[in-house]
Scaffold this motif. Structure first.
Motif, PDB file in Angstrom:
ATOM      1  N   LEU A 147       7.570  -0.213  11.224  1.00 61.32           N
ATOM      2  CA  LEU A 147       7.339  -0.852  12.527  1.00 61.32           C
ATOM      3  C   LEU A 147       6.966  -2.323  12.352  1.00 61.32           C
ATOM      4  O   LEU A 147       7.441  -3.188  13.104  1.00 61.32           O
ATOM      5  N   ARG A 148       6.128  -2.597  11.381  1.00 61.34           N
ATOM      6  CA  ARG A 148       5.735  -3.990  11.127  1.00 61.34           C
ATOM      7  C   ARG A 148       6.917  -4.810  10.612  1.00 61.34           C
ATOM      8  O   ARG A 148       7.077  -5.974  10.983  1.00 61.34           O
ATOM      9  N   LEU A 175       0.830  -1.209   0.000  1.00 60.05           N
ATOM     10  CA  LEU A 175       0.000   0.000   0.000  1.00 60.05           C
ATOM     11  C   LEU A 175       0.862   1.256   0.000  1.00 60.05           C
ATOM     12  O   LEU A 175       0.616   2.188  -0.772  1.00 60.05           O
ATOM     13  N   GLN A 176       1.891   1.294   0.837  1.00 61.73           N
ATOM     14  CA  GLN A 176       2.751   2.480   0.837  1.00 61.73           C
ATOM     15  C   GLN A 176       3.489   2.596  -0.486  1.00 61.73           C
ATOM     16  O   GLN A 176       3.733   3.692  -0.976  1.00 61.73           O
ATOM     17  N   LEU A 177       3.830   1.481  -1.102  1.00 62.38           N
ATOM     18  CA  LEU A 177       4.495   1.520  -2.408  1.00 62.38           C
ATOM     19  C   LEU A 177       3.557   2.092  -3.472  1.00 62.38           C
ATOM     20  O   LEU A 177       3.978   2.884  -4.323  1.00 62.38           O
ATOM     21  N   ALA A 178       2.285   1.724  -3.409  1.00 64.12           N
ATOM     22  CA  ALA A 178       1.299   2.290  -4.340  1.00 64.12           C
ATOM     23  C   ALA A 178       1.147   3.794  -4.121  1.00 64.12           C
ATOM     24  O   ALA A 178       1.103   4.574  -5.083  1.00 64.12           O
ATOM     25  N   LEU A 179       1.074   4.217  -2.849  1.00 64.54           N
ATOM     26  CA  LEU A 179       0.996   5.655  -2.561  1.00 64.54           C
ATOM     27  C   LEU A 179       2.259   6.367  -3.027  1.00 64.54           C
ATOM     28  O   LEU A 179       2.203   7.480  -3.555  1.00 64.54           O
ATOM     29  N   ASN A 180       3.391   5.713  -2.852  1.00 68.79           N
ATOM     30  CA  ASN A 180       4.656   6.279  -3.298  1.00 68.79           C
ATOM     31  C   ASN A 180       4.633   6.515  -4.808  1.00 68.79           C
ATOM     32  O   ASN A 180       5.058   7.562  -5.284  1.00 68.79           O
ATOM     33  N   LEU A 227       1.845   5.832   6.719  1.00 68.52           N
ATOM     34  CA  LEU A 227       1.782   4.432   6.316  1.00 68.52           C
ATOM     35  C   LEU A 227       3.173   3.801   6.267  1.00 68.52           C
ATOM     36  O   LEU A 227       3.357   2.633   6.635  1.00 68.52           O
ATOM     37  N   SER A 228       4.162   4.573   5.852  1.00 69.12           N
ATOM     38  CA  SER A 228       5.534   4.058   5.789  1.00 69.12           C
ATOM     39  C   SER A 228       6.115   3.831   7.173  1.00 69.12           C
ATOM     40  O   SER A 228       6.877   2.877   7.376  1.00 69.12           O
ATOM     41  N   VAL A 229       5.772   4.671   8.138  1.00 67.55           N
ATOM     42  CA  VAL A 229       6.195   4.439   9.526  1.00 67.55           C
ATOM     43  C   VAL A 229       5.557   3.145  10.025  1.00 67.55           C
ATOM     44  O   VAL A 229       6.236   2.302  10.638  1.00 67.55           O
TER      45      VAL A 229
END
Length: 159
Positions: free
Chosen positions: A125-126, A88-93, A119-121
């Motif tokens: 963390l995950r 998801l963060q890659l898509a937002l990126n 989302l990247s933070v």
């Protein structure tokens, strides 16, 4: 192909995915740097060549972190959440350059970037919960996103 705990296919795929996202975004916004050069920019804006160089390194680090996560044993649900947040963060990126360089929507791009940073933070963390080094590999990316937000806000406010 599997070497001494090295899954070559997974490594190549893990590195290729973020590079492909970045490459597609760059290709779709290839004329955007011309417009960017004409804008008023905040102090500390690096020369144009820094952006593709920095992003290439960051995408490689992201890919290495992802590889570590997918090849490290972990609870399936924990791994699934980490992978989902990464994708998801890659898509937002990949969407941010379309807003900023492609459409010139600097304010919306800044809000998008805040969401991407949050989302990247979460992703870092995950990743860290599965493998500490995977989370640490995302730290330069998080720092760059903060810098990108500074630049984005500066462009928005100055233009």
């Amino acid at each position: 192909m599997k070497g001494r705990n090295l899954h070559v296919g997974k490594l190549i795929g893990s590195l290729a995915l973020p590079l492909a996202v970045g490459g597609l975004a760059a290709w779709l916004t290839r004329d955007g740097m011309k417009s960017f050069e004409a804008l008023y920019k905040p102090l500390l804006t690096p020369p144009g060549w820094v952006f593709p160089a920095a992003w290439t390194v960051l995408y490689l680090l992201m890919g290495l972190a992802f590889y570590q996560v997918i090849t490290t044993p972990a609870a399936p649900e924990r791994k699934k959440r980490a992978i989902r947040s990464y994708l998801l963060q890659l898509a937002l990126n990949g969407g941010w350059p379309l807003l900023f360089f492609g459409a010139g929507l600097y304010g919306i791009a800044a809000l998008w970037l805040v969401g991407l940073l949050v989302l990247s933070v979460l992703c870092a963390l995950r990743f860290h919960a599965i493998r500490e080094s995977a989370g640490k590999l995302l730290l330069p990316y998080l720092l760059w996103l903060c810098f990108a937000l500074y630049l984005n806000l500066g462009v928005w406010l100055l233009n």
